[in-house]
Write an enzyme that holds these catalytic residues in place. Structure first.
Site, mmCIF file in Angstrom:
data_model
loop_
_atom_site.group_PDB
_atom_site.id
_atom_site.type_symbol
_atom_site.label_atom_id
_atom_site.label_comp_id
_atom_site.label_asym_id
_atom_site.label_seq_id
_atom_site.Cartn_x
_atom_site.Cartn_y
_atom_site.Cartn_z
ATOM 1 N N ASP A 152 -6.663 -6.500 3.980
ATOM 2 C CA ASP A 152 -6.023 -5.200 4.128
ATOM 3 C C ASP A 152 -6.115 -4.749 5.584
ATOM 4 O O ASP A 152 -7.216 -4.518 6.096
ATOM 5 C CB ASP A 152 -6.724 -4.183 3.224
ATOM 6 C CG ASP A 152 -6.071 -2.805 3.242
ATOM 7 O OD1 ASP A 152 -5.105 -2.613 4.003
ATOM 8 O OD2 ASP A 152 -6.540 -1.931 2.485
ATOM 9 N N MET A 198 -11.522 -5.934 5.014
ATOM 10 C CA MET A 198 -10.815 -4.966 5.852
ATOM 11 C C MET A 198 -10.581 -5.600 7.226
ATOM 12 O O MET A 198 -11.529 -5.888 7.950
ATOM 13 C CB MET A 198 -11.621 -3.679 5.988
ATOM 14 C CG MET A 198 -11.718 -2.844 4.720
ATOM 15 S SD MET A 198 -10.107 -2.370 4.025
ATOM 16 C CE MET A 198 -9.370 -1.487 5.414
ATOM 17 N N SER A 224 0.841 -1.196 0.000
ATOM 18 C CA SER A 224 0.000 0.000 0.000
ATOM 19 C C SER A 224 0.877 1.246 0.000
ATOM 20 O O SER A 224 1.624 1.494 0.953
ATOM 21 C CB SER A 224 -0.900 0.018 1.237
ATOM 22 O OG SER A 224 -1.534 1.274 1.350
#
Length: 214
Positions: free
Chosen positions: A172, A138, A9
């Site tokens: 993530d 997430m 990221s």
């Protein structure tokens, strides 16, 4: 089982030399570049927009995995396609007409993913999963880097894998060489890592996340 992919990221990159960072990630063995787009509304922070994505597109042949953490993402799909996105991920929670947004993304010939916040149940995927290329789990609350992995995400990964044996499952948040192993065992195959990769040697950190490939 789909092969393991590592998606650093760039939210954790040095923004003053973003193009160089993307080049370094490709040389270090990354598979994707994960690009977090934040609008200050869906999440507290503001990050970057389509012009910045376009400016780094020419620096790398890696897959650009564009994660839209924005309200009403349908407003900006075309902009990010033109900027060079290969995959566009939208949040279930960010639009009233999710199926319509999925079809809009697909109409541009790019891959489409849907993201679930930690409190969002897997059941919302039941009637759309066949239209998706990827589901993004997430494993932290979206909006900030450096958070701790939420362990209940593992149950969510397993539930998604039961819905589809073929779909890519991306995770993530809080991904390290320790947390990635449990995610792989649960059925995930794409891993977003920011703080972990950018706080060390990029090549070694990326390699350490490929548990099943060793």
């Amino acid at each position: 089982m789909n092969s393991i992919k590592i998606a650093p990221s760039i939210l954790s990159a040095d923004f003053s030399r973003l193009g160089e960072e993307v080049v370094a990630l490709e040389r270090a063995g990354a598979d994707y570049v994960h690009i977090d787009i934040m609008d200050g509304m869906f999440v507290p922070n503001i990050s970057l927009g389509a012009p910045v994505v376009k400016s780094i597109r020419g620096k790398s042949n890696l897959i650009f995995d564009v994660h839209l953490m924005i309200e009403n993402p349908e407003r900006y799909i075309e902009d990010f396609v033109k900027a060079g996105a290969d995959i566009i991920v939208v949040h279930v929670e960010a639009t009233k007409h999710l199926h319509r947004v999925i079809q809009l993304i697909k109409s541009y010939g790019v891959k489409v993913g849907v993201s679930l916040n930690p409190a969002t149940p897997v059941e919302v995927l039941k009637y759309i999963i066949d239209d998706l290329d990827m589901v993004l789990v997430m494993s932290v609350n979206p909006g900030f880097g450096g958070q701790t992995f939420i362990s209940s995400s593992l149950k969510k990964i397993r539930e998604i894998r039961l819905l589809s044996s073929e779909i890519d499952i991306e995770v993530d948040g809080g991904i390290t060489d320790e947390t990635v192993k449990a995610c792989i065992e649960a059925g995930a195959n794409i891993f977003v890592a920011g703080s972990y990769i950018f706080s060390g040697d990029y090549c070694e950190r990326i390699k350490s996340l490929r548990w099943r490939d060793e």
